[in-house]
Design an enzyme around this catalytic site. Sequence first.
Site, PDB file in Angstrom:
ATOM      1  N   ASP A 176       0.826  -1.209   0.000  1.00  0.00           N
ATOM      2  CA  ASP A 176       0.000   0.000   0.000  1.00  0.00           C
ATOM      3  C   ASP A 176       0.865   1.267   0.000  1.00  0.00           C
ATOM      4  O   ASP A 176       2.104   1.192  -0.050  1.00  0.00           O
ATOM      5  CB  ASP A 176      -0.939  -0.061   1.223  1.00  0.00           C
ATOM      6  N   ASP A 231      -9.927   3.596  -3.713  1.00  0.00           N
ATOM      7  CA  ASP A 231     -10.617   2.389  -3.250  1.00  0.00           C
ATOM      8  C   ASP A 231     -12.028   2.267  -3.815  1.00  0.00           C
ATOM      9  O   ASP A 231     -12.777   3.244  -3.885  1.00  0.00           O
ATOM     10  CB  ASP A 231     -10.721   2.402  -1.722  1.00  0.00           C
TER      11      ASP A 231
END
Length: 673
Positions: A176, A231
Amino acid sequence: MRHLHTRTTRRRVVGALAAGLLCTTGLMTPAFAAPAQEPASPTLADGLALTPPMGFNNWNSTHCRAEFNEDMVKGIADLFVDKGLKEAGYQYVNLDDCWALPSRDANGKLVPDPVRFPGGIKAVADYVHAKGLKLGIYTSAGTKTCNSAGFPGALGHEYSDAQQFADWGVDYLKYDNCNNQGVDAKLRYTTMRDALKATGRPIVYSICEWGENKPWEWASDVGHLWRTTGDISDSWGSMLSILKQNLPLAPHAGPGHWNDPDMLEVGNGGMTDTEYRSHFSMWSIMAAPLLIGSDLRKASAATFDILDNREVIAVDQDPLGKQGTVLSSEGGRWVVAKEMKDGSRAVALFNETGSAQRIATTAQAVGLPEADAYTLRDLWRHKGYNTAGTISATVPAHGTVLVRVSVDPQWAKNPPAVELGLDGSPLVEAGRTASLTSTVTDLGRTPAKRVSVTLSGPEGWTVAATSPTGTGTVPTGHALRTQWQVTAPAGAATGSYDLTLKASYRSPTGVRAESVLPLKASVVVAPPSGVSSLGDLPWLSTTNGWGPVERNTSNGESAAGDGHPITLGGVAYTKGLGVHAESAVEYYTGKACETVTADVGVDDEKGAKGTVAFEIWADGTKVASTGVLTNAMPAQPITADVTGAQVVRLVVTDGGDGIDSDHADWADAKLSC
Ligand code: GLA
């Protein structure tokens, strides 16, 4: 602010989706579009992820809640085997954020959370491996992961963390982007690539920097896949926005280096099964990783049916590794085609709009060589047909027809494909009658024989044919047209009602075939004459990126009524609509209205964030639009001539950059009739 870390409730409201006017014009024949050539980009020569990774990740269903634990991971692995998903190709069982303790141990090692993973990660990996599956893990290319609890990230610890993952038996790493301290992305992601390589263990490497540094331009030899967007959330608007951002990146995907539009939401409850089938179809035609994001221990039969559709999975997993390309997208009617290794083409007819639409292309336009006839396989109905070259269907609101079309010497063994359609407006006032015409068109090279058609409506409705409902033969390119009178009962409540059109027929050799088209009729009320505030009028349908569309306040992202006074450029408005991109609000105007006016912009409540664009549609025509508006801009007036429209649609798009913070206001929106 990124929504994910602050929201636990995400809801979307879809009102009655009205079927609008169905296009009946001649075949649309988009010009031949050569599939974009993959640039000769270097790739990792490790033979991993030669087709897009398939598996599971807990994030979309659990975030960091307590049910993310060893039991869940084992339960998913069990279900992969027991429900046949392993056999279908699902392989990776991946842990997302929150698996670790916030602090490293005295030796700088990562420590699994002993409550969630009492046996540690190695034990989970052993369990998963014993089932013939693989284990994935997560960390961030920063000092901490994304969760506010502050779990350790791998920046500066790349080699020891990679070694620890390898020692545990990890087969996949999602890396990430949070808390990256401004260190160059290419450097951060390349260091971890080298650290993983140094372990000697084959580990699929998933880059998750949300598309911020255009990884498709530099990461083909850094990772096996890279996120292209922010996202996903479990809403139609979010899925649609991500789809639109990922589609243009097709030239950058290929074996070992994939665009990643984020994990699947199928089964999480925020979309209808029709929408989830679209999500799964479009991810597959984009050769996206297929990482299941719902807790399969609680999944419905419909969810398993979608995720286990092997004909759709075969499109995703095709060894040629092409991402499908867009041939046309006019008016939200998308045609996307993917070249397959066997020379066939997968073709998605995707309907972005809230009403049924006719979407059409041809075998030639999708890149197939000329032939007398083709075999057309419907990948959701699991049936084969023959076509003389037309690939077309009336696609329900938010639906996708996914087919695979091939040159096939055996085409004649299949019955002809027929296309069902319904012309005329299925919007009726209570007690009134709508006149509709059904069409059953033969797309095949062979005639359709003994054709008959039925139209059925809900209890209490009268549906009567006023012309023949059957015929002996419908030749290639011809149609059986039948007139219908559809009457809504007096006193019927406004809203959406199901209509079902069905045709049955035979091939010349007697093979029986049936085709079914689910449609909607809506009971409507005529708009009031004079000038009305749209914030107070009943609407026909809404879709919204976050939470419901709000009347006379801004959009608060979750529950109905959680907005604030509409405020644009410091000016507060008492009337209007508060929406969140991607959004569409439809009103019935019954050919009785003339103008829509509003002051539009991004609500002040989002600080400096949010970019959107506004559109007003009169039936199928865009009659007014703004450019991309930012939060910093004052309200912009918009006026649209909607004379003659049955339905007016107010649309807000994400301005091309995802839906984050896109609080859009139709301040003081008015309709004159
Ligand atoms: C980021 C990622 C998500 C998820 C969370 C976990 O938002 O993009 O996919 O991994 O972090 O905190």
